[in-house]
Scaffold this motif. Structure first.
Motif, PDB file in Angstrom:
ATOM      1  N   PRO A  93      16.449  -6.232  -6.004  1.00  0.00           N
ATOM      2  CA  PRO A  93      15.137  -6.880  -6.150  1.00  0.00           C
ATOM      3  C   PRO A  93      14.713  -7.598  -4.872  1.00  0.00           C
ATOM      4  CG  PRO A  93      16.572  -7.402  -7.996  1.00  0.00           C
ATOM      5  CD  PRO A  93      17.440  -6.755  -6.953  1.00  0.00           C
ATOM      6  N   GLY A  94      13.395  -7.704  -4.692  1.00  0.00           N
ATOM      7  CA  GLY A  94      12.876  -8.485  -3.584  1.00  0.00           C
ATOM      8  C   GLY A  94      12.482  -7.675  -2.380  1.00  0.00           C
ATOM      9  N   VAL A  95      12.441  -8.361  -1.227  1.00  0.00           N
ATOM     10  CA  VAL A  95      11.817  -7.801  -0.028  1.00  0.00           C
ATOM     11  C   VAL A  95      12.796  -7.546   1.117  1.00  0.00           C
ATOM     12  CG1 VAL A  95       9.581  -8.836  -0.546  1.00  0.00           C
ATOM     13  CG2 VAL A  95      11.267 -10.141   0.780  1.00  0.00           C
ATOM     14  N   GLY A  96      14.080  -7.640   0.863  1.00  0.00           N
ATOM     15  CA  GLY A  96      15.048  -7.587   1.957  1.00  0.00           C
ATOM     16  C   GLY A  96      15.469  -6.208   2.400  1.00  0.00           C
ATOM     17  N   GLY A  97      15.101  -5.157   1.655  1.00  0.00           N
ATOM     18  CA  GLY A  97      15.653  -3.837   1.933  1.00  0.00           C
ATOM     19  C   GLY A  97      14.832  -2.932   2.805  1.00  0.00           C
ATOM     20  N   GLY A  98      13.609  -3.343   3.172  1.00  0.00           N
ATOM     21  CA  GLY A  98      12.785  -2.524   4.051  1.00  0.00           C
ATOM     22  C   GLY A  98      12.144  -1.329   3.382  1.00  0.00           C
ATOM     23  N   SER A  99      12.159  -1.279   2.060  1.00  0.00           N
ATOM     24  CA  SER A  99      11.510  -0.220   1.296  1.00  0.00           C
ATOM     25  C   SER A  99      11.038  -0.825  -0.014  1.00  0.00           C
ATOM     26  CB  SER A  99      12.465   0.946   1.038  1.00  0.00           C
ATOM     27  OG  SER A  99      13.609   0.515   0.316  1.00  0.00           O
ATOM     28  N   ALA A 100      10.213  -0.070  -0.755  1.00  0.00           N
ATOM     29  CA  ALA A 100       9.677  -0.635  -1.991  1.00  0.00           C
ATOM     30  C   ALA A 100       9.597   0.409  -3.088  1.00  0.00           C
ATOM     31  CB  ALA A 100       8.287  -1.219  -1.748  1.00  0.00           C
ATOM     32  N   VAL A 101      10.085   0.026  -4.249  1.00  0.00           N
ATOM     33  CA  VAL A 101       9.882   0.766  -5.491  1.00  0.00           C
ATOM     34  C   VAL A 101       9.315  -0.248  -6.478  1.00  0.00           C
ATOM     35  CG1 VAL A 101      10.937   2.058  -7.377  1.00  0.00           C
ATOM     36  CG2 VAL A 101      11.789   2.336  -5.031  1.00  0.00           C
ATOM     37  N   ALA A 102       8.062  -0.071  -6.835  1.00  0.00           N
ATOM     38  CA  ALA A 102       7.412  -0.965  -7.788  1.00  0.00           C
ATOM     39  C   ALA A 102       6.998  -0.155  -9.008  1.00  0.00           C
ATOM     40  CB  ALA A 102       6.197  -1.630  -7.163  1.00  0.00           C
ATOM     41  N   THR A 103       7.295  -0.667 -10.184  1.00  0.00           N
ATOM     42  CA  THR A 103       6.953   0.025 -11.424  1.00  0.00           C
ATOM     43  C   THR A 103       6.512  -0.992 -12.468  1.00  0.00           C
ATOM     44  OG1 THR A 103       9.097  -0.105 -12.550  1.00  0.00           O
ATOM     45  CG2 THR A 103       8.828   1.666 -10.926  1.00  0.00           C
ATOM     46  N   ASN A 104       6.107  -0.456 -13.615  1.00  0.00           N
ATOM     47  CA  ASN A 104       5.763  -1.327 -14.737  1.00  0.00           C
ATOM     48  C   ASN A 104       7.003  -1.913 -15.410  1.00  0.00           C
ATOM     49  OD1 ASN A 104       6.823   0.887 -16.072  1.00  0.00           O
ATOM     50  ND2 ASN A 104       5.027   1.251 -17.353  1.00  0.00           N
ATOM     51  N   GLY A 105       8.182  -1.639 -14.869  1.00  0.00           N
ATOM     52  CA  GLY A 105       9.435  -2.144 -15.429  1.00  0.00           C
ATOM     53  C   GLY A 105      10.076  -1.160 -16.390  1.00  0.00           C
ATOM     54  N   GLN A 106       9.287  -0.571 -17.236  1.00  0.00           N
ATOM     55  CA  GLN A 106       9.798   0.399 -18.217  1.00  0.00           C
ATOM     56  C   GLN A 106      10.394   1.626 -17.525  1.00  0.00           C
ATOM     57  OE1 GLN A 106       9.629  -0.265 -21.429  1.00  0.00           O
ATOM     58  NE2 GLN A 106       7.925  -1.651 -21.763  1.00  0.00           N
ATOM     59  N   LEU A 107       9.842   2.007 -16.387  1.00  0.00           N
ATOM     60  CA  LEU A 107      10.216   3.248 -15.711  1.00  0.00           C
ATOM     61  C   LEU A 107      11.147   3.038 -14.523  1.00  0.00           C
ATOM     62  CD1 LEU A 107       6.589   4.708 -15.676  1.00  0.00           C
ATOM     63  CD2 LEU A 107       8.441   5.448 -17.172  1.00  0.00           C
ATOM     64  N   HIS A 108      11.538   1.812 -14.263  1.00  0.00           N
ATOM     65  CA  HIS A 108      12.168   1.495 -12.982  1.00  0.00           C
ATOM     66  C   HIS A 108      13.499   2.220 -12.785  1.00  0.00           C
ATOM     67  CE1 HIS A 108      11.488  -1.015  -9.465  1.00  0.00           C
ATOM     68  NE2 HIS A 108      12.804  -1.146  -9.375  1.00  0.00           N
ATOM     69  N   THR A 109      14.367   2.153 -13.750  1.00  0.00           N
ATOM     70  CA  THR A 109      15.680   2.782 -13.611  1.00  0.00           C
ATOM     71  C   THR A 109      15.554   4.283 -13.403  1.00  0.00           C
ATOM     72  OG1 THR A 109      16.735   1.073 -14.964  1.00  0.00           O
ATOM     73  CG2 THR A 109      17.914   3.163 -14.713  1.00  0.00           C
ATOM     74  N   ASP A 110      14.707   4.920 -14.177  1.00  0.00           N
ATOM     75  CA  ASP A 110      14.509   6.364 -14.067  1.00  0.00           C
ATOM     76  C   ASP A 110      13.969   6.740 -12.690  1.00  0.00           C
ATOM     77  OD1 ASP A 110      14.449   9.008 -14.760  1.00  0.00           O
ATOM     78  OD2 ASP A 110      12.922   8.820 -16.310  1.00  0.00           O
ATOM     79  N   VAL A 111      13.005   5.969 -12.187  1.00  0.00           N
ATOM     80  CA  VAL A 111      12.425   6.252 -10.866  1.00  0.00           C
ATOM     81  C   VAL A 111      13.468   6.104  -9.767  1.00  0.00           C
ATOM     82  CG1 VAL A 111      10.755   5.463  -9.157  1.00  0.00           C
ATOM     83  CG2 VAL A 111      10.066   5.692 -11.554  1.00  0.00           C
ATOM     84  N   LEU A 112      14.250   5.033  -9.829  1.00  0.00           N
ATOM     85  CA  LEU A 112      15.294   4.828  -8.822  1.00  0.00           C
ATOM     86  C   LEU A 112      16.295   5.982  -8.815  1.00  0.00           C
ATOM     87  CD1 LEU A 112      16.049   1.017  -9.223  1.00  0.00           C
ATOM     88  CD2 LEU A 112      15.070   2.127  -7.205  1.00  0.00           C
ATOM     89  N   GLU A 113      16.698   6.426  -9.973  1.00  0.00           N
ATOM     90  CA  GLU A 113      17.650   7.539 -10.046  1.00  0.00           C
ATOM     91  C   GLU A 113      17.069   8.803  -9.437  1.00  0.00           C
ATOM     92  OE1 GLU A 113      18.729   7.968 -14.107  1.00  0.00           O
ATOM     93  OE2 GLU A 113      20.018   6.182 -14.136  1.00  0.00           O
ATOM     94  N   ARG A 114      15.803   9.047  -9.671  1.00  0.00           N
ATOM     95  CA  ARG A 114      15.185  10.270  -9.187  1.00  0.00           C
ATOM     96  C   ARG A 114      14.875  10.213  -7.688  1.00  0.00           C
ATOM     97  NH1 ARG A 114      13.577  13.711 -13.268  1.00  0.00           N
ATOM     98  NH2 ARG A 114      13.829  12.838 -15.358  1.00  0.00           N
TER      99      ARG A 114
END
Length: 267
Positions: free
Chosen positions: A237-258
């Motif tokens: 979480p947050g801004v330290g990684g130099g990249s961004a994945v933002a979701t409605n929360g419901q889809l976050h895990t699935d998006v990260l895996e893909r």
């Protein structure tokens, strides 16, 4: 919370100043543009906005640090630091495309606690502070609460990204293309705008592979206070990684895996 209320009110004052300067130079025939060392453009409006905001902060928050895209760090206070992107979407700005904005954030340590995005050319502003909710409107006086969507399936989701070039450089292009095929709709709005549409519930996923702190800091409180999730590509979480994945929360895990090349899987 009272202090964050004050800080958010100041962010609106800063945005008023930024809007006045940036709109006065938008589509100006004598707009001066040059290339920075990283080959990205900067206009005289970018520098004028940041200078003006720094002057206001020097008067009103002299003990706070400031980090800006154009002039770097000033002040030694890392516990309270204002982060400014004077014009996010400079390429749009210099071409006369109205989707650009000023990004203003206050960070406490490594955590953005206040965020404001002002896009005066489209008459829209978004803002949030930790624990106080997320809002949008022309100004603070006509605020409307905003929240992310309740979409739970990728097949029903609207997917947003900035461009494909960066994903190719990170070796994740095939993952992004696969994700685009799995979602209901995909569009490349780019810069701050996709994140704000996400916070309003108009789309469900926004991803970017390479970002700086000033690109992200103002976005995080708005997305998270609207009920969404914001992390880097590793899921941190947050801004330290130099990249961004933002979701409605419901889809976050699935998006990260893909978005992980080895994590592709069929529905």
């Amino acid at each position: 919370m009272a202090r964050l209320d004050d800080d958010l009110a100041l962010a609106h004052v800063l945005a008023d100043t930024a809007d006045s300067i940036s709109m006065s130079r938008f589509k100006a025939l004598d707009l001066y543009v040059e290339s920075k060392p990283d080959l990205t453009p900067v206009s005289d409006a970018d520098t004028a906005v940041e200078k003006a905001l720094r002057m206001t902060l020097a008067r009103t928050r002299s003990r706070d640090g400031v980090l800006g895209e154009e002039f770097g760090v000033s002040g030694a206070n890392r516990n309270r630091q204002w982060v400014i992107d004077p014009i996010d979407g400079t390429k749009n700005y210099i071409r006369g495309v109205p989707i650009w904005g000023t990004l203003i954030s206050l960070m406490e340590g490594d955590t953005p606690v206040v965020g404001l995005v002002s896009a005066p050319a489209i008459g829209r502003r978004w803002w949030a502070a930790r624990g106080l909710g997320a809002f949008a409107g022309r100004h603070q006086s006509n605020a409307v609460p905003i929240k992310v969507s309740g979409v739970r399936r990728l097949a029903d989701a609207s997917f947003c990204y900035s461009s494909l070039d960066g994903w190719e450089q990170t070796g994740r292009l095939s993952s992004v293309l696969d994700l685009m095929r799995k979602t209901w709709r995909s569009r490349a709005y780019g810069d701050f705008y996709g994140y704000m549409l996400l916070a309003e519930g108009a789309l469900d996923i926004m991803v970017e592979p390479e970002l700086m702190l000033w690109d992200m800091a103002a976005l995080v409180p708005i997305v998270t206070e609207a009920g969404g999730a914001f992390s880097d590509l590793s899921g941190r979480p947050g801004v330290g990684g130099g990249s961004a994945v933002a979701t409605n929360g419901q889809l976050h895990t699935d998006v990260l895996e893909r978005l992980t090349p080895s994590g592709l899987h069929a529905l």
